[in-house]
Design a protein around this motif. Sequence first.
Motif, PDB file in Angstrom:
ATOM      1  N   ILE A 176      10.412  23.497  -3.286  1.00  0.00           N
ATOM      2  CA  ILE A 176       9.580  22.686  -2.378  1.00  0.00           C
ATOM      3  C   ILE A 176       8.278  22.305  -3.087  1.00  0.00           C
ATOM      4  O   ILE A 176       7.854  21.145  -3.076  1.00  0.00           O
ATOM      5  CB  ILE A 176       9.299  23.479  -1.066  1.00  0.00           C
ATOM      6  N   ARG A 177       7.673  23.291  -3.744  1.00  0.00           N
ATOM      7  CA  ARG A 177       6.412  23.037  -4.477  1.00  0.00           C
ATOM      8  C   ARG A 177       6.575  21.921  -5.508  1.00  0.00           C
ATOM      9  O   ARG A 177       5.762  20.990  -5.580  1.00  0.00           O
ATOM     10  CB  ARG A 177       5.988  24.331  -5.171  1.00  0.00           C
ATOM     11  N   ALA A 178       7.637  22.023  -6.289  1.00  0.00           N
ATOM     12  CA  ALA A 178       7.812  21.052  -7.375  1.00  0.00           C
ATOM     13  C   ALA A 178       8.122  19.661  -6.834  1.00  0.00           C
ATOM     14  O   ALA A 178       7.684  18.652  -7.408  1.00  0.00           O
ATOM     15  CB  ALA A 178       8.922  21.534  -8.317  1.00  0.00           C
ATOM     16  N   ILE A 179       8.862  19.588  -5.723  1.00  0.00           N
ATOM     17  CA  ILE A 179       9.121  18.270  -5.125  1.00  0.00           C
ATOM     18  C   ILE A 179       7.797  17.652  -4.679  1.00  0.00           C
ATOM     19  O   ILE A 179       7.516  16.477  -4.930  1.00  0.00           O
ATOM     20  CB  ILE A 179      10.105  18.390  -3.929  1.00  0.00           C
ATOM     21  N   VAL A 180       6.980  18.462  -4.001  1.00  0.00           N
ATOM     22  CA  VAL A 180       5.689  17.952  -3.513  1.00  0.00           C
ATOM     23  C   VAL A 180       4.831  17.488  -4.691  1.00  0.00           C
ATOM     24  O   VAL A 180       4.269  16.377  -4.682  1.00  0.00           O
ATOM     25  CB  VAL A 180       4.956  19.033  -2.672  1.00  0.00           C
ATOM     26  N   LEU A 181       4.759  18.313  -5.735  1.00  0.00           N
ATOM     27  CA  LEU A 181       3.924  17.961  -6.891  1.00  0.00           C
ATOM     28  C   LEU A 181       4.381  16.652  -7.521  1.00  0.00           C
ATOM     29  O   LEU A 181       3.565  15.769  -7.793  1.00  0.00           O
ATOM     30  CB  LEU A 181       3.996  19.077  -7.950  1.00  0.00           C
ATOM     31  N   HIS A 182       5.692  16.524  -7.733  1.00  0.00           N
ATOM     32  CA  HIS A 182       6.194  15.365  -8.466  1.00  0.00           C
ATOM     33  C   HIS A 182       6.232  14.106  -7.592  1.00  0.00           C
ATOM     34  O   HIS A 182       5.825  13.022  -8.024  1.00  0.00           O
ATOM     35  CB  HIS A 182       7.585  15.689  -9.015  1.00  0.00           C
ATOM     36  N   ALA A 183       6.712  14.254  -6.363  1.00  0.00           N
ATOM     37  CA  ALA A 183       6.842  13.076  -5.485  1.00  0.00           C
ATOM     38  C   ALA A 183       5.458  12.507  -5.143  1.00  0.00           C
ATOM     39  O   ALA A 183       5.265  11.284  -5.153  1.00  0.00           O
ATOM     40  CB  ALA A 183       7.601  13.443  -4.223  1.00  0.00           C
ATOM     41  N   ARG A 184       4.522  13.384  -4.877  1.00  0.00           N
ATOM     42  CA  ARG A 184       3.175  12.895  -4.536  1.00  0.00           C
ATOM     43  C   ARG A 184       2.401  12.484  -5.789  1.00  0.00           C
ATOM     44  O   ARG A 184       1.791  11.428  -5.852  1.00  0.00           O
ATOM     45  CB  ARG A 184       2.395  13.995  -3.802  1.00  0.00           C
ATOM     46  N   GLY A 185       2.461  13.391  -6.800  1.00  0.00           N
ATOM     47  CA  GLY A 185       1.646  13.176  -8.001  1.00  0.00           C
ATOM     48  C   GLY A 185       2.116  12.008  -8.854  1.00  0.00           C
ATOM     49  O   GLY A 185       1.328  11.171  -9.275  1.00  0.00           O
ATOM     50  N   ARG A 186       3.407  11.918  -9.066  1.00  0.00           N
ATOM     51  CA  ARG A 186       3.928  10.872  -9.959  1.00  0.00           C
ATOM     52  C   ARG A 186       4.147   9.549  -9.229  1.00  0.00           C
ATOM     53  O   ARG A 186       3.901   8.478  -9.765  1.00  0.00           O
ATOM     54  CB  ARG A 186       5.245  11.371 -10.589  1.00  0.00           C
ATOM     55  N   TYR A 187       4.653   9.654  -7.975  1.00  0.00           N
ATOM     56  CA  TYR A 187       5.043   8.424  -7.282  1.00  0.00           C
ATOM     57  C   TYR A 187       4.150   8.058  -6.081  1.00  0.00           C
ATOM     58  O   TYR A 187       4.293   6.983  -5.522  1.00  0.00           O
ATOM     59  CB  TYR A 187       6.495   8.541  -6.797  1.00  0.00           C
ATOM     60  N   GLY A 188       3.317   8.999  -5.655  1.00  0.00           N
ATOM     61  CA  GLY A 188       2.454   8.724  -4.496  1.00  0.00           C
ATOM     62  C   GLY A 188       3.217   8.666  -3.183  1.00  0.00           C
ATOM     63  O   GLY A 188       2.811   8.015  -2.230  1.00  0.00           O
ATOM     64  N   TRP A 189       4.379   9.355  -3.123  1.00  0.00           N
ATOM     65  CA  TRP A 189       5.182   9.346  -1.898  1.00  0.00           C
ATOM     66  C   TRP A 189       4.679  10.384  -0.897  1.00  0.00           C
ATOM     67  O   TRP A 189       4.052  11.380  -1.275  1.00  0.00           O
ATOM     68  CB  TRP A 189       6.657   9.695  -2.201  1.00  0.00           C
ATOM     69  N   GLU A 190       5.060  10.181   0.335  1.00  0.00           N
ATOM     70  CA  GLU A 190       4.810  11.176   1.383  1.00  0.00           C
ATOM     71  C   GLU A 190       6.004  12.134   1.422  1.00  0.00           C
ATOM     72  O   GLU A 190       7.159  11.679   1.301  1.00  0.00           O
ATOM     73  CB  GLU A 190       4.763  10.470   2.735  1.00  0.00           C
ATOM     74  N   VAL A 191       5.750  13.417   1.602  1.00  0.00           N
ATOM     75  CA  VAL A 191       6.852  14.391   1.643  1.00  0.00           C
ATOM     76  C   VAL A 191       6.819  15.113   2.994  1.00  0.00           C
ATOM     77  O   VAL A 191       5.781  15.621   3.417  1.00  0.00           O
ATOM     78  CB  VAL A 191       6.752  15.405   0.484  1.00  0.00           C
ATOM     79  N   VAL A 192       7.975  15.141   3.628  1.00  0.00           N
ATOM     80  CA  VAL A 192       8.081  15.756   4.959  1.00  0.00           C
ATOM     81  C   VAL A 192       9.042  16.944   4.873  1.00  0.00           C
ATOM     82  O   VAL A 192      10.162  16.807   4.365  1.00  0.00           O
ATOM     83  CB  VAL A 192       8.624  14.712   5.973  1.00  0.00           C
ATOM     84  N   GLY A 193       8.605  18.088   5.326  1.00  0.00           N
ATOM     85  CA  GLY A 193       9.469  19.277   5.343  1.00  0.00           C
ATOM     86  C   GLY A 193      10.139  19.395   6.704  1.00  0.00           C
ATOM     87  O   GLY A 193       9.471  19.443   7.737  1.00  0.00           O
ATOM     88  N   ILE A 194      11.475  19.404   6.708  1.00  0.00           N
ATOM     89  CA  ILE A 194      12.236  19.501   7.967  1.00  0.00           C
ATOM     90  C   ILE A 194      12.471  20.979   8.248  1.00  0.00           C
ATOM     91  O   ILE A 194      12.882  21.735   7.364  1.00  0.00           O
ATOM     92  CB  ILE A 194      13.582  18.747   7.831  1.00  0.00           C
ATOM     93  N   ARG A 195      12.252  21.409   9.472  1.00  0.00           N
ATOM     94  CA  ARG A 195      12.352  22.827   9.824  1.00  0.00           C
ATOM     95  C   ARG A 195      13.812  23.241  10.087  1.00  0.00           C
ATOM     96  O   ARG A 195      14.553  22.525  10.756  1.00  0.00           O
ATOM     97  CB  ARG A 195      11.528  23.138  11.093  1.00  0.00           C
ATOM     98  N   GLU A 196      14.169  24.392   9.531  1.00  0.00           N
ATOM     99  CA  GLU A 196      15.487  25.026   9.798  1.00  0.00           C
ATOM    100  C   GLU A 196      16.694  24.117   9.589  1.00  0.00           C
ATOM    101  O   GLU A 196      17.592  24.041  10.444  1.00  0.00           O
ATOM    102  CB  GLU A 196      15.517  25.611  11.205  1.00  0.00           C
ATOM    103  N   GLY A 197      16.718  23.432   8.482  1.00  0.00           N
ATOM    104  CA  GLY A 197      17.873  22.600   8.131  1.00  0.00           C
ATOM    105  C   GLY A 197      18.117  21.520   9.160  1.00  0.00           C
ATOM    106  O   GLY A 197      17.174  20.946   9.729  1.00  0.00           O
TER     107      GLY A 197
END
Length: 361
Positions: free
Chosen positions: A21-42
């Motif tokens: 989760i950490r790495a997705i947030v870092l790369h998606a936001r940092g490299r691409y400027g995307w918004e990242v949404v965490g969905i609860r419990e699958g």
Amino acid sequence: MTKRIGILTSGGDCAGLNAVIRAIVLHARGRYGWEVVGIREGTQGLLDRPPRAQTLGPDDATGLMLRLGGTILGTTNKGDPFAYPMADGTVVDRSNEVIAGVRALDLDAVIGIGGDGSFRILHRLARQGGFPLIGIPKTIDNDLGLTEMSIGYNTAVGVATEALDRLQPTAASHSRVMVLEVMGRDAGHIALAAGIAGGADVILIPEIPYRIAAIGAKIEDLKRTGRNFALVVAAEAVLTEEGQHKGVGGSSGGTIRYGGIGAYLAERIAQATGAETRVTVLGHVQRGSMPSWTDRMLASAFAVHAVDLIAVGKSGRMVAWSYRQVIDVPIEDAVAHFQAVDIDGPLVKTARGLGICLGDA
Ligand code: F6P
């Protein structure tokens, strides 16, 4: 073009999920400027209205997340939306509600972190709903096809190896045969790797049928060399000599919940050899832990590749580890290929080369 991507963790938890989760947030936001949404419990979070989800930001990308076991998003191995068990006992198809949940969150793509069961469901949902999906493999069982390693496996093997390290001195002090039952579902990967790394004398895996007499003979051999103890590792899905699975009742993700083969073996070995036996069932201890460096590294590499796949418009792919590289493969090919222990493979050969009894000699 800016995007809004969703992440969900699905199936049994394991060490390394928060590192993904950490790495997705870092790369998606940092490299691409995307918004990242965490969905609860699958997919469970997508069935609720409003869907249960949270925006993930810098606070979810700290070093703490690398070290934290479990999943901050929660997970479930129940409630297949295509055959959802309702409170009144009926089973209904709720797949369109999950897809509506993805739309309600306005997601451009979803990254699912899961095992074979979760990927089957997510892939079907993505095709039906027309949303892009990328899979990141996680399972302590390491039974997913087309990837040499899944997240969580390395940590689980480390825990099982440490258990053998701790059992050895007490076994030697009391002249006992210690039986360690480990997880792994229908594959013996954890038992085999930990057994080799932890110096087991006997390793039993579902892929290789065993005889108690062969285990007894190994223990007698050890005695003749002056050894006063033995370490036995058994994978949870090993059958009884009569060919039955040992289960503890209830279900795990819709299938039998394994448990009890260790106690069965301890009793049979005691009867066959007269040795004093004890059993340790490692259970969920193998799942919850600070992830090993390998799982953190794998989690980070998989996450970066998954985000890059979305950036180039790919879908229906699972990231995988192969010959020191991160690659991606069709999800349907990965789930179609159950990866059991190769009984002619290098680790079985290693175990035999070390004189470890696999129960069949
Ligand atoms: O698939 C991971 C796993 O830990 C298996 O090794 C084990 O059989 C099962 O999940 C246990 O599931 P539960 O968390 O439902 O008890």
